[in-house]
Enzyme design. Structure first.
Site, PDB file in Angstrom:
ATOM      1  N   PHE A 131       0.848  -1.178   0.000  1.00  0.00           N
ATOM      2  CA  PHE A 131       0.000   0.000   0.000  1.00  0.00           C
ATOM      3  C   PHE A 131       0.886   1.232   0.000  1.00  0.00           C
ATOM      4  O   PHE A 131       1.717   1.400   0.895  1.00  0.00           O
ATOM      5  CB  PHE A 131      -0.922   0.031   1.222  1.00  0.00           C
ATOM      6  CG  PHE A 131      -1.832   1.226   1.251  1.00  0.00           C
ATOM      7  CD1 PHE A 131      -3.017   1.225   0.538  1.00  0.00           C
ATOM      8  CD2 PHE A 131      -1.498   2.362   1.974  1.00  0.00           C
ATOM      9  CE1 PHE A 131      -3.856   2.335   0.549  1.00  0.00           C
ATOM     10  CE2 PHE A 131      -2.321   3.471   1.984  1.00  0.00           C
ATOM     11  CZ  PHE A 131      -3.511   3.452   1.267  1.00  0.00           C
ATOM     12  N   ASP A 216       9.367   2.688   1.036  1.00  0.00           N
ATOM     13  CA  ASP A 216       8.228   3.416   1.610  1.00  0.00           C
ATOM     14  C   ASP A 216       8.224   3.115   3.108  1.00  0.00           C
ATOM     15  O   ASP A 216       7.825   2.039   3.537  1.00  0.00           O
ATOM     16  CB  ASP A 216       6.939   2.946   0.935  1.00  0.00           C
ATOM     17  CG  ASP A 216       5.684   3.581   1.524  1.00  0.00           C
ATOM     18  OD1 ASP A 216       5.745   4.109   2.652  1.00  0.00           O
ATOM     19  OD2 ASP A 216       4.629   3.519   0.861  1.00  0.00           O
ATOM     20  N   LYS A 245       3.339  10.113   8.389  1.00  0.00           N
ATOM     21  CA  LYS A 245       2.707   9.623   9.612  1.00  0.00           C
ATOM     22  C   LYS A 245       3.377  10.111  10.892  1.00  0.00           C
ATOM     23  O   LYS A 245       3.174  11.231  11.310  1.00  0.00           O
ATOM     24  CB  LYS A 245       2.598   8.099   9.555  1.00  0.00           C
ATOM     25  CG  LYS A 245       1.526   7.610   8.558  1.00  0.00           C
ATOM     26  CD  LYS A 245       1.242   6.149   8.705  1.00  0.00           C
ATOM     27  CE  LYS A 245       0.185   5.655   7.713  1.00  0.00           C
ATOM     28  NZ  LYS A 245      -1.163   6.157   7.982  1.00  0.00           N
TER      29      LYS A 245
END
Length: 414
Positions: A131, A216, A245
């Site tokens: 993702f 990522d 995040k």
């Protein structure tokens, strides 16, 4: 009240997330309270975002001080917090790098895609189950067909290989490949770590064909695994890393860092962001990094994450078959698809968790989680699992037999 706020939400917010269960109104440390005044231990932290928990005084002080000084500049001018943050992140990575700041993980991955295009190649290799975000470019390299299908056609030239299969990855990379995008641990697929040696194999495959290796670390970075960045435990250096995040401690920030030659591929005018790297969010991020060091939160995440893992195993809760992940980033593995029921039962017991997959429950708590919080959750887990299994079984029985017809429903009007 929760019910009132949820009804008002439904009237004005797009239905992209499904209906939430509660409305949160305040927080402190690893605890939050809902609109009905009920307290919860927050074991998901806004999906790995609030690494310092809620309302940490260091973040608040940094934001207030910056707002009292300078709130926004755009990237037409230098702002000191952005410069300091770029220097600090590159120092923590231990590389020669260049940063581009944006507002989210998806935007950071969009930047990385643009960097890959500047190689003169266009093929991208990504992992099944990965993702990388929901914007069109990031979605194109997300290895979850259900998320991609409604928005196709997406970017061409993207190939997916099984996560963790080094041979399949090596076979896929060629002279056409611009970049390989990998999460060191698949986050949204259920906190699935890469096998030992997989990242090194990816590095070798990229080196053999002149492709960029992109990590990522939007979810895994900033102490989540007990290290600043998950890839550091493998000793593998990527060409590009993306972060978001936890970096802002609750404020929206993302960054794409190009390492070595990859840091020079984008040219003036190639990319931009009005709000990216603003002084307020960069000040918050600097406070996050300083606090992680000052409070020893890397070691804390590693040690307490181990205690949480061991506690879950020792609890021997019915239907729990194991636990995977590292640091304070774990998934409780289940023997049947009753994770949604576990999420509900946990919430009713005073704990916020996330049913990341049908048979996996994600835990990504604040790094300031306490041993007492861990003990409370572990003690409650057997009861949570029992209630969840019973609810799931009732649903299965209802589905098998069908709903009963009421007398009213069976009447025929004259």
């Amino acid at each position: 009240m929760n019910a009132d706020l949820l009804d008002r939400r439904d009237a004005v917010i797009m239905a992209t997330y499904g209906r939430p269960s509660i409305a949160l109104t305040r927080g402190s440390g690893a605890h939050v309270w809902d609109a009905d005044g009920r307290e919860y231990v927050d074991l998901i932290a806004g999906v790995a975002v609030s690494v310092l928990g809620h309302c940490h005084p260091a973040v608040r002080a940094a934001v207030v001080a910056q707002l009292d000084t300078l709130g926004h500049t755009s990237n037409l001018y230098v702002n000191t917090p952005q410069l300091l943050l770029a220097e600090r992140l590159i120092e923590l990575l231990g590389v020669d790098g260049r940063a581009f700041f944006c507002n989210s993980g998806a935007e950071a991955n969009e930047t990385a895609i643009k960097i890959s295009r500047r190689t003169g190649r266009s093929e991208i290799i990504a992992a099944e189950g990965a993702f990388h975000g929901r914007t069109m470019g990031a979605l194109s390299i997300t290895g979850q067909p259900g998320k991609r299908a409604p928005f196709e056609p997406l970017l061409p030239g993207v190939r997916f290989v099984p996560h963790g299969d080094a041979d399949a990855l090596a076979a896929a990379v060629s002279e056409r490949t611009a970049a390989v995008f990998l999460e060191p641990t698949l986050g949204e697929a259920g906190v699935i770590p890469s096998p030992p040696g997989y990242l090194a194999a990816a590095r070798a495959a990229c080196d053999a064909h002149g492709a960029l290796l992109v990590f990522d670390e939007v979810q895994s970075g900033i102490g989540r695994t007990g290290a600043w960045f998950a890839h550091q435990t493998e000793g593998v250096v990527p060409d590009v890393i993306t972060l978001a995040k936890g970096l802002g401690g609750g404020l929206p920030i993302g960054v794409c860092i190009g390492i070595g030659a990859a840091g020079h591929l984008l040219r003036p005018g190639d990319h931009g962001s009005t709000f990216g790297g603003g002084p307020v969010v960069c000040s918050a991020a600097l406070a996050v990094l300083d606090t992680i060091v000052a409070e020893g939160l890397l070691e804390h995440a590693a040690v307490l994450g181990g205690a949480l893992r061991d506690g879950i195993v020792a609890a021997d809760a019915a239907g729990v078959t194991g636990v995977r992940g590292v640091g304070l980033w774990l998934a409780i593995e289940l023997d049947a698809p009753f994770a949604p029921e576990v999420e509900t039962a946990a919430r009713e017991a005073g704990f916020l968790v996330n049913a990341v997959a049908a048979n996996a429950v994600r835990l990504a708590p604040p790094l300031v989680l306490t041993p007492a919080d861990v003990d409370a959750f572990v003690a409650a887990l057997p009861g949570i699992a029992d209630r969840a299994r019973e609810t799931h079984a009732q649903g299965d029985r209802t589905a098998a037999t069908g709903p009963k017809k009421s007398d009213e429903g069976s009447k025929v009007s004259a």
